[in-house]
Write an enzyme that holds these catalytic residues in place. Sequence first.
Site, PDB file in Angstrom:
ATOM      1  N   MET A  18       0.835  -1.210   0.000  1.00 18.72           N
ATOM      2  CA  MET A  18       0.000   0.000   0.000  1.00 18.72           C
ATOM      3  C   MET A  18       0.867   1.255   0.000  1.00 18.72           C
ATOM      4  O   MET A  18       0.668   2.168  -0.815  1.00 18.72           O
ATOM      5  CB  MET A  18      -0.930   0.002   1.217  1.00 18.72           C
ATOM      6  N   ASP A  34       9.347   3.925   7.197  1.00 18.67           N
ATOM      7  CA  ASP A  34       8.914   2.726   7.901  1.00 18.67           C
ATOM      8  C   ASP A  34       9.928   2.454   9.010  1.00 18.67           C
ATOM      9  O   ASP A  34      10.990   3.086   9.080  1.00 18.67           O
ATOM     10  CB  ASP A  34       8.817   1.533   6.948  1.00 18.67           C
ATOM     11  N   VAL A  78      -0.264   2.765   8.458  1.00 22.47           N
ATOM     12  CA  VAL A  78       0.219   1.648   9.272  1.00 22.47           C
ATOM     13  C   VAL A  78      -0.924   0.671   9.514  1.00 22.47           C
ATOM     14  O   VAL A  78      -2.016   0.816   8.966  1.00 22.47           O
ATOM     15  CB  VAL A  78       0.829   2.155  10.602  1.00 22.47           C
ATOM     16  N   VAL A  79      -0.688  -0.329  10.351  1.00 20.79           N
ATOM     17  CA  VAL A  79      -1.643  -1.395  10.597  1.00 20.79           C
ATOM     18  C   VAL A  79      -3.003  -0.836  11.038  1.00 20.79           C
ATOM     19  O   VAL A  79      -3.088   0.176  11.731  1.00 20.79           O
ATOM     20  CB  VAL A  79      -1.079  -2.372  11.650  1.00 20.79           C
ATOM     21  N   LYS A 133      -2.574   3.405  15.470  1.00 25.40           N
ATOM     22  CA  LYS A 133      -2.696   4.605  14.642  1.00 25.40           C
ATOM     23  C   LYS A 133      -2.698   5.870  15.501  1.00 25.40           C
ATOM     24  O   LYS A 133      -2.061   6.875  15.150  1.00 25.40           O
ATOM     25  CB  LYS A 133      -3.977   4.533  13.790  1.00 25.40           C
ATOM     26  N   SER A 171      -9.509   2.235   6.549  1.00 30.47           N
ATOM     27  CA  SER A 171     -10.647   1.811   5.735  1.00 30.47           C
ATOM     28  C   SER A 171     -11.957   1.798   6.508  1.00 30.47           C
ATOM     29  O   SER A 171     -13.029   1.828   5.903  1.00 30.47           O
ATOM     30  CB  SER A 171     -10.382   0.421   5.152  1.00 30.47           C
ATOM     31  N   HIS A 175      -8.682   7.678   2.411  1.00 33.52           N
ATOM     32  CA  HIS A 175      -8.836   6.244   2.207  1.00 33.52           C
ATOM     33  C   HIS A 175      -8.553   5.888   0.750  1.00 33.52           C
ATOM     34  O   HIS A 175      -9.371   6.158  -0.133  1.00 33.52           O
ATOM     35  CB  HIS A 175     -10.256   5.811   2.614  1.00 33.52           C
ATOM     36  N   ASN A 233      -7.154  -0.421  -2.979  1.00 38.74           N
ATOM     37  CA  ASN A 233      -6.065  -1.266  -3.471  1.00 38.74           C
ATOM     38  C   ASN A 233      -6.491  -2.016  -4.737  1.00 38.74           C
ATOM     39  O   ASN A 233      -7.608  -2.545  -4.767  1.00 38.74           O
ATOM     40  CB  ASN A 233      -5.678  -2.267  -2.365  1.00 38.74           C
ATOM     41  N   TYR A 255     -16.329   3.605  -8.793  1.00 42.76           N
ATOM     42  CA  TYR A 255     -14.872   3.688  -8.748  1.00 42.76           C
ATOM     43  C   TYR A 255     -14.256   2.893  -7.601  1.00 42.76           C
ATOM     44  O   TYR A 255     -13.118   2.444  -7.691  1.00 42.76           O
ATOM     45  CB  TYR A 255     -14.437   5.148  -8.627  1.00 42.76           C
TER      46      TYR A 255
END
Length: 719
Positions: free
Chosen positions: A325, A344, A401-402, A408, A430, A451, A454, A661
């Site tokens: 991502m 990272d 991140v996760v 977060k 998401s 958001h 993918n 979309y």
Amino acid sequence: MLYKSDSFEVAFIKDNIAEFKFCVTGSVNTLSQQTLKDCASALKELAANSDIKGMIFTSDKEHFIIGADIFEFLPTFTKPEAELVTWIKDATDVFDALEDLPFPTLSAINGLALGGGCEWVLATDYRVASTDAKIGLPEVKLGIMPGFGGTVRLPRIVGADNAMLWITSGAENRAADALKVGAVDAVVSADKLIESGISTLELAISGKLDWQAKRQVKLQPLKLNRVEQGMSFAMAEGMVMGKTKGHYPAPIMAVRTIKAAANCERAEAMAIENANFAKLARTPEAAAQTGIFLADQYIKGKARKQAKTSDVVIKQAAVLGAGIMGGGIAYQSAYKGTPIIMKDIQQDALDLGMGEASKLLGQKVQRGHMAMDKMVATLGKIKPTLNDSDLQSADIIVEAVVENPKVKQAVLAGLEKDMPAGTILTSNTSTIRIDELATALEKPENFCGMHFFNPVPKMPLVEIIRGEKTSEQTINAVVDYALKLGKSPIVVNDCPGFFVNRVLFPYFAGFSKLVVEGADFAKVDKIMENVFGWPMGPAYLLDVVGIDTAYHCTGVMANGFPERMSRAEKDPVTIFANEKRFGQKNKAGFYQYAPDRRGRLKKAQDPQAVELLSAITDAPKEFDKQEIIDRCMIPMINEVLLCLQENIVASPQEADMALIYGIGFPPFRGGAFRYLDQTGLANFVATADKYAHLGAIYQVSEQTRKWAEEGRIFYKVEG
């Protein structure tokens, strides 16, 4: 000056060669009904001028002609079919008059020549294109087909097979590719375009080029014998039906139009095109697909207005969290010209992110769409780093991140503390509420959701989520950045799942309930794909999303909407998540997956999946196709309606484009609100009431019921 109108002007450019220059008021040249009327008058007068020995058609803008003015033509499509045939014949007569001029003609094509613009150049004897030009007939994307002679002239210029490929795909074709098939006669640099066009006309005027023979080909039947015709058209029809599954009438109508006119001269062939165009223009699919075009223009226009009001200049971006991502976001930013830092805490993740960006750029080089030096320069715009201090120069940071609210929150709080005042923070979450994440920040006004979907490079949508305390300045700046990424941003208000995932999970819930009651999930997939038109059925989509991701999101949605979206006691997703069958990512979910010869994962039936589900499912049961569609779609559409009623999404246009979309809602249906308009809101309510006993996700709101009683229509076409 030989002729002048509001849309074009004609004057001698050299000796007896006239230049017909399109100069429509505004930023682009389009063919309006008035422009065509003016062209008809001009061409009649110019044909009678014995001083003119040749004519070159040019544009005063970046592009030649981008097509007909669809905003103006749409109301015409509501006319009775007989009136439509008369109207379209009047238009095609203009193109015939162009083709019949008593001297050689040439189009000097710069930029885009699409739709009616492409059909204009096909009507001239010669076509010279600049190296950056693109030509094509994208009408099928609007649910129609070429209507100004494109199905007649293109097959006679490039051959039936090439023409059918161009028309049924609606693709924009690069100048070099157009030259290979004979759609243009030459490709030159932009600065040599007019000079080359004039030289070609001089050769035609002097008799060194046989322009009349070139024209004659377009007036006669196709040069294919009966056997060749049979093979060519049968193959084309088969390929189109295979791709469209019969949902899109335009491409198959285009093939059948070319087939019907194959043995006709121009007048008869044009009459066939006129009649079939009129039939297509009145179909629900044309209304839906032209509606998508208008909705797309609406959301882009709204985004551009927001971006213009931004006083934040984003010169440097950053993404926190690499991997697939993060690498996709970094690639997109660099490719579109905004330098980006990819941060990272692990070198392996940075390597993965850079590898993803390199792979995507490498594919462009392999296809000839990018030079190697540009690839190197683009990669140079991505700075991978393990150091927090490198983020200091970023104007906007995308946290990716996760998907864990505590993680977060900690990351965002740390960023805010260390970053310069005014740095914009966004979260690529998401489902997690932006207001929940914002509680960790001292200046939540500088924070919003961003958001991405993918795979980032392919998915056009970016949901921008406004928190309760997010400032308009922040929203406008993030919209601006999304546009710079080449994305279609849609701003929504905060709630669990935002808009797209909030409406997607009731759809999954409806599907899961069917499976528990004994439906074969593979058959449900086939019906939702082949009958309703989704690109993937719900089981396949869950595997692609990731069963573990879906399980996590279901928990978030259950907490946010316990009445409608609480986790079911019997849940296929829970069964598979507990068994660590996560879908495509570990090659086992509803289906099992193995790479094909191209390395792409291909799904296959998996008896183990059926066996695992048997613990929670009733005896196998056959369901009617329409019941399967209703039971999957009613929960989604109910939630879409609630989102509009609760102002999560601001308009039907934004909702429909987000669905198309973001998750591939079938374009031929035009989106949820267009679908409701075509089925009738009262009919939808009546159908939903039949299933109300199945639970809250099937029960319509009081506002929906009121709208149905009022005869609410979400889209109106001015007649």
